[in-house]
Motif scaffolding. Structure first.
Motif: not given
Length: 499
Positions: A380-405
């Protein structure tokens, strides 16, 4: 501290969309089974399923570019996109069954029609999008998709994004009107209301501390009642661990061989939310861009129209962050405590392999609000600072495992881990997650209750008519099912765009 001991047939850990879906399927397939649910928070759908904890909901691979990759010969591999879209169609069918059976009401409270769009800038990206569009256009699941690289046409589709754009770089988008926005928090709460009406015991403020095998092969679950401090013991023949990021530590507690050599890497996220109703009214679509070079798939920037409550909202993100917690309400020791002798090498290998991701996360954590606004202005090229707030999203846990890769490979999908005898199953991972909940829970049923699948199949087909059928290969069946679910879920009306 007195302890209570109770027996039941099925225990579901975590009151999110996955447990809600599995519980609802089991209540139809085996109504006589007794089901108990334990949730450490005060309400259903408060962690990963909550509407403020996830942004892109309604994943049907209609607009997510990371599900269609360019092969070495320049052709586009669309198999993953087709697969995810088919899985989303299963969810639509099950929700429609619940609505038609009066088990849940008012589908418009959790699902609404919204165009899904992909947007790219630069000659190379435009050529990729054109090829992707051509490849998907032949598939019935993606029928109705339009492509345009005409700035005037794009102004009609996405006025907010096109306004004030000064660059002469080529720009293109695809648009498909049959997309949806799904509020998984609302759906989860609805499903738990339905389960309670079917005598499912849902215990909030009950935190599961341990899972142990008993001598007769059942599972004993140690539960801490957070209201009165008492410890309870509940046993069941089958346990499902659907605790979002909290599933990994509980899976490790079971000690099953399948729980070994798996690690988890937590990633937190931030979103920018528009607080100016005039700006919100100028945009009506989910618009996905392309991930920056070196950025992981979960960081694809998108500008999303969402419905939260009855309000229309506009979210932009995600900005990745790092927190050692596995849940938003978790502990700072979660990551350290998840490292065990059996997964230490797996975790270390991932650390060495994923230097680019680590660097990316550090850069994201260091981003100033001004830098985030710069990223927003690419949309949004014309976005104004005062129009936007920050929200903290949920936690995601990415799986780590031994694969063929190789050792310590980071997985970006949703994974089911189950014991060989099917007595316990856990859900790990993140994307595309909730949108494919019905498909994932059918996989749990197939793995954990193979002995019942034959007798259950007619009922499953009644709930999910395309079960076992490829919709991509059966256009007539797809159209029939798509039309009927569109009608049942009230997805036919189009909302005008306010200039």
């Amino acid at each position: 501290m007195s302890s209570i001991q109770k027996k039941t047939d099925v225990i579901l850990i975590g009151a999110g969309v996955m447990s809600a879906t599995l519980g609802s399927l089991l209540k139809e397939l085996a109504p006589e089974w007794e089901i108990k649910v334990f949730e450490k928070l005060a309400n259903a759908g408060e962690e990963s399923s909550n509407e403020w904890n996830n942004a892109g909901t309604g994943h049907a691979a209609l607009c997510e570019l990371n599900y269609t990759s360019e092969k070495a010969d320049g052709s586009i591999d669309i198999s993953k996109a087709v697969n995810i879209n088919e899985q989303f169609q299963l969810s639509r069918q099950f929700w429609s069954f619940l609505v038609n059976s009066n088990l849940i009401r008012n589908p418009q409270d959790f699902i609404k029609p919204i165009p899904h769009m992909s947007l790219v800038i630069g000659e190379k990206n435009v050529s990729f999008l054109k090829k992707r569009f051509k490849a998907l256009s032949n598939i019935p699941l993606f029928q109705g998709m339009e492509f345009s690289d005409d700035p005037e046409k794009l102004k009609e589709w996405i006025p907010l994004i096109m306004e004030g754009r000064t660059s002469n770089e080529p720009i293109a988008a695809t648009k498909i009107d049959s997309g949806t926005d799904v509020n998984f928090g609302a759906l989860t709460r609805m499903l738990f209301d339905h389960l309670k009406s079917k005598n499912v015991e849902v215990k909030y403020k009950h935190s599961v501390k341990d899972i142990k095998r008993t001598s007769d092969g059942s599972w004993e679950v140690k539960v801490h009642n957070l209201d009165n401090g008492k410890i309870e013991y509940h046993t069941a023949k089958f346990v499902f661990i659907g605790g979002g990021g909290g599933s990994l530590p509980l899976l490790q507690r079971t000690g099953i061989p399948e729980s070994k050599y798996i690690g988890g890497f937590p990633v937190s996220g931030l979103f920018m939310v528009c607080n100016n109703p005039k700006v919100v009214a100028q945009h009506h679509a989910k618009v996905y861009g392309k991930a920056k070079l070196g950025a992981p798939p979960m960081s694809v920037p998108h500008l999303d129209t969402r419905y939260i409550g009855s309000e229309k909202a506009l979210l932009f993100g995600p900005f990745a962050g790092f927190s050692p917690k596995f849940l938003k309400t978790g502990s700072n020791l979660d990551l350290i405590c998840s490292v065990k002798p059996n997964n230490l090498l797996t975790m270390l290998a991932a650390g060495a392999k994923e230097m680019a991701l680590t660097k990316y996360l550090i850069q994201q954590v260091m981003l100033s609000n001004e830098k985030r606004l710069e990223e927003l202005r690419e949309f949004i090229p014309n976005a104004k600072t005062g129009d936007w707030d920050i929200v903290v999203a949920g936690q995601r846990v990415q799986v780590i495992k031994d694969t063929e890769a190789g050792k310590g490979t980071l997985q970006f999908g949703t994974e089911v881990v189950s014991a060989a005898d099917g007595s316990v199953a856990a859900l790990l991972g993140a994307s595309p997650g909730a949108s494919t909940a019905v498909n994932v829970m059918l996989e749990v049923l197939e793995r954990c209750f193979p002995q019942h699948m034959k007798e259950w199949e007619p009922k499953i087909k009644e709930m999910i008519p395309s079960y076992g059928v490829s919709l991509a290969e059966n256009p007539e069946i797809f159209r029939e099912i798509h039309d009927s679910t569109t009608q049942t879920l009230g997805l036919s009306e189009k909302e005008p765009l306010h200039r």
